[in-house]
Design a protein around this motif. Sequence first.
Motif, PDB file in Angstrom:
ATOM      1  N   VAL A   5     -20.565 -28.467  53.966  1.00  0.00           N
ATOM      2  CA  VAL A   5     -20.071 -29.600  52.698  1.00  0.00           C
ATOM      3  C   VAL A   5     -18.777 -29.317  52.431  1.00  0.00           C
ATOM      4  N   GLU A   6     -18.386 -30.604  52.396  1.00  0.00           N
ATOM      5  CA  GLU A   6     -16.953 -30.979  51.791  1.00  0.00           C
ATOM      6  C   GLU A   6     -16.945 -30.452  50.433  1.00  0.00           C
ATOM      7  N   ARG A   7     -16.324 -29.955  49.817  1.00  0.00           N
ATOM      8  CA  ARG A   7     -15.609 -30.049  48.165  1.00  0.00           C
ATOM      9  C   ARG A   7     -15.441 -30.652  47.412  1.00  0.00           C
ATOM     10  N   PRO A   8     -14.188 -31.944  47.636  1.00  0.00           N
ATOM     11  CA  PRO A   8     -13.958 -33.164  46.879  1.00  0.00           C
ATOM     12  C   PRO A   8     -15.006 -33.642  46.135  1.00  0.00           C
ATOM     13  N   ALA A   9     -16.590 -34.066  47.294  1.00  0.00           N
ATOM     14  CA  ALA A   9     -17.172 -35.015  46.280  1.00  0.00           C
ATOM     15  C   ALA A   9     -18.360 -34.022  45.282  1.00  0.00           C
ATOM     16  N   ALA A  10     -19.050 -33.948  44.735  1.00  0.00           N
ATOM     17  CA  ALA A  10     -19.812 -33.654  43.664  1.00  0.00           C
ATOM     18  C   ALA A  10     -21.028 -33.078  44.896  1.00  0.00           C
ATOM     19  N   LEU A  11     -20.728 -31.419  45.053  1.00  0.00           N
ATOM     20  CA  LEU A  11     -21.571 -30.273  45.738  1.00  0.00           C
ATOM     21  C   LEU A  11     -23.480 -31.618  46.285  1.00  0.00           C
ATOM     22  N   GLY A  12     -23.872 -31.143  44.712  1.00  0.00           N
ATOM     23  CA  GLY A  12     -25.058 -31.800  45.295  1.00  0.00           C
ATOM     24  C   GLY A  12     -24.978 -33.019  45.806  1.00  0.00           C
ATOM     25  N   GLN A  13     -24.608 -34.077  44.837  1.00  0.00           N
ATOM     26  CA  GLN A  13     -25.318 -35.276  46.050  1.00  0.00           C
ATOM     27  C   GLN A  13     -24.463 -35.239  47.504  1.00  0.00           C
ATOM     28  N   GLN A  14     -23.720 -33.728  47.660  1.00  0.00           N
ATOM     29  CA  GLN A  14     -23.414 -34.252  49.404  1.00  0.00           C
ATOM     30  C   GLN A  14     -24.600 -33.497  49.697  1.00  0.00           C
ATOM     31  N   VAL A  15     -25.585 -32.518  49.643  1.00  0.00           N
ATOM     32  CA  VAL A  15     -26.765 -31.363  49.423  1.00  0.00           C
ATOM     33  C   VAL A  15     -28.000 -32.681  49.691  1.00  0.00           C
ATOM     34  N   VAL A  16     -27.965 -33.484  48.822  1.00  0.00           N
ATOM     35  CA  VAL A  16     -28.759 -34.867  48.908  1.00  0.00           C
ATOM     36  C   VAL A  16     -28.640 -35.758  49.909  1.00  0.00           C
ATOM     37  N   THR A  17     -27.318 -36.309  49.939  1.00  0.00           N
ATOM     38  CA  THR A  17     -27.565 -36.825  51.008  1.00  0.00           C
ATOM     39  C   THR A  17     -27.689 -36.319  52.908  1.00  0.00           C
ATOM     40  N   SER A  18     -27.163 -35.055  52.454  1.00  0.00           N
ATOM     41  CA  SER A  18     -27.553 -34.406  53.873  1.00  0.00           C
ATOM     42  C   SER A  18     -29.110 -34.541  54.670  1.00  0.00           C
ATOM     43  N   ASP A  22     -32.205 -35.705  56.789  1.00  0.00           N
ATOM     44  CA  ASP A  22     -32.659 -34.807  57.922  1.00  0.00           C
ATOM     45  C   ASP A  22     -33.939 -35.413  57.811  1.00  0.00           C
ATOM     46  N   ILE A  23     -34.558 -35.553  56.306  1.00  0.00           N
ATOM     47  CA  ILE A  23     -36.185 -36.127  55.752  1.00  0.00           C
ATOM     48  C   ILE A  23     -36.458 -37.638  56.615  1.00  0.00           C
ATOM     49  N   LEU A  24     -35.736 -38.658  56.207  1.00  0.00           N
ATOM     50  CA  LEU A  24     -35.889 -39.678  56.634  1.00  0.00           C
ATOM     51  C   LEU A  24     -36.298 -40.088  59.119  1.00  0.00           C
ATOM     52  N   SER A  25     -34.998 -39.034  59.016  1.00  0.00           N
ATOM     53  CA  SER A  25     -34.455 -38.692  60.812  1.00  0.00           C
ATOM     54  C   SER A  25     -35.820 -38.283  61.333  1.00  0.00           C
ATOM     55  N   GLY A  26     -36.463 -37.495  60.525  1.00  0.00           N
ATOM     56  CA  GLY A  26     -37.608 -36.609  60.534  1.00  0.00           C
ATOM     57  C   GLY A  26     -37.222 -35.964  61.465  1.00  0.00           C
ATOM     58  N   ALA A  53     -30.368 -31.232  44.514  1.00  0.00           N
ATOM     59  CA  ALA A  53     -30.463 -32.378  44.952  1.00  0.00           C
ATOM     60  C   ALA A  53     -32.014 -32.331  45.468  1.00  0.00           C
ATOM     61  N   LEU A  54     -32.879 -31.059  44.807  1.00  0.00           N
ATOM     62  CA  LEU A  54     -33.991 -30.922  45.532  1.00  0.00           C
ATOM     63  C   LEU A  54     -34.773 -31.907  44.155  1.00  0.00           C
TER      64      LEU A  54
END
Length: 224
Positions: A5-18, A22-26, A53-54
Amino acid sequence: MAKQVERPAALGQQVVTSLRADILSGELEPGDALVEATIGEAFGVSRGPVRDALRTLAGEGLIAASGRSYRVVGLDEKDIRDLFSLRELLEVSAAQQCAKADLEGLRAAAEAALDAMRKAAESADSDAFAQADVNFHSAFFAFCGNRRLLAVWEQQVPTFTELFRLTTALDHPLLSTVESHRAVLDIIDGGDPDAIAAGVRELIVGGDEQIIATQKALREERGA
């Protein structure tokens, strides 16, 4: 899932987005376990952002607690159809209310989104187009004058944003999509509730089936 993940943005937000992608793409399938330590190692972050994120994904109904970890729930075909049925109810109501509320504010926000959609279409940037598309629809809720309707929509925005990203790259010529959206904005200006409902539904109809088809195609690619 092994992404730094990239550090400038909130880490939790980056993890949840990724993870959401992955979930919605299957890529992550229903039943797959999500363990804090494993995810933290894969993303190179501590357990705190992963825990955040979880919790977010659980709140969206995409994962569910399973003992001391979580398991993927995802969205099946019925979930997607139900989601679009809810979207139709919400968006028709919001657009109709906009005609009696802040039309000037709606027009400014929607035109900005349409301009972003056009630029993204011209540069073939499907991700930027999907985000601008969501922003266009969100303008209905932001300027309808109904804060509770807005709050319900905002709960669904992250899921719809990712679903839009999945399908936009396979959509018909994107510039024509811009024009169909602009036509609905003009209909709202006219103020006829029935015409507004018909216009909004025309934008939405078939979106659920397109997403279902996209998910199937992605699964087939991974199985190939």
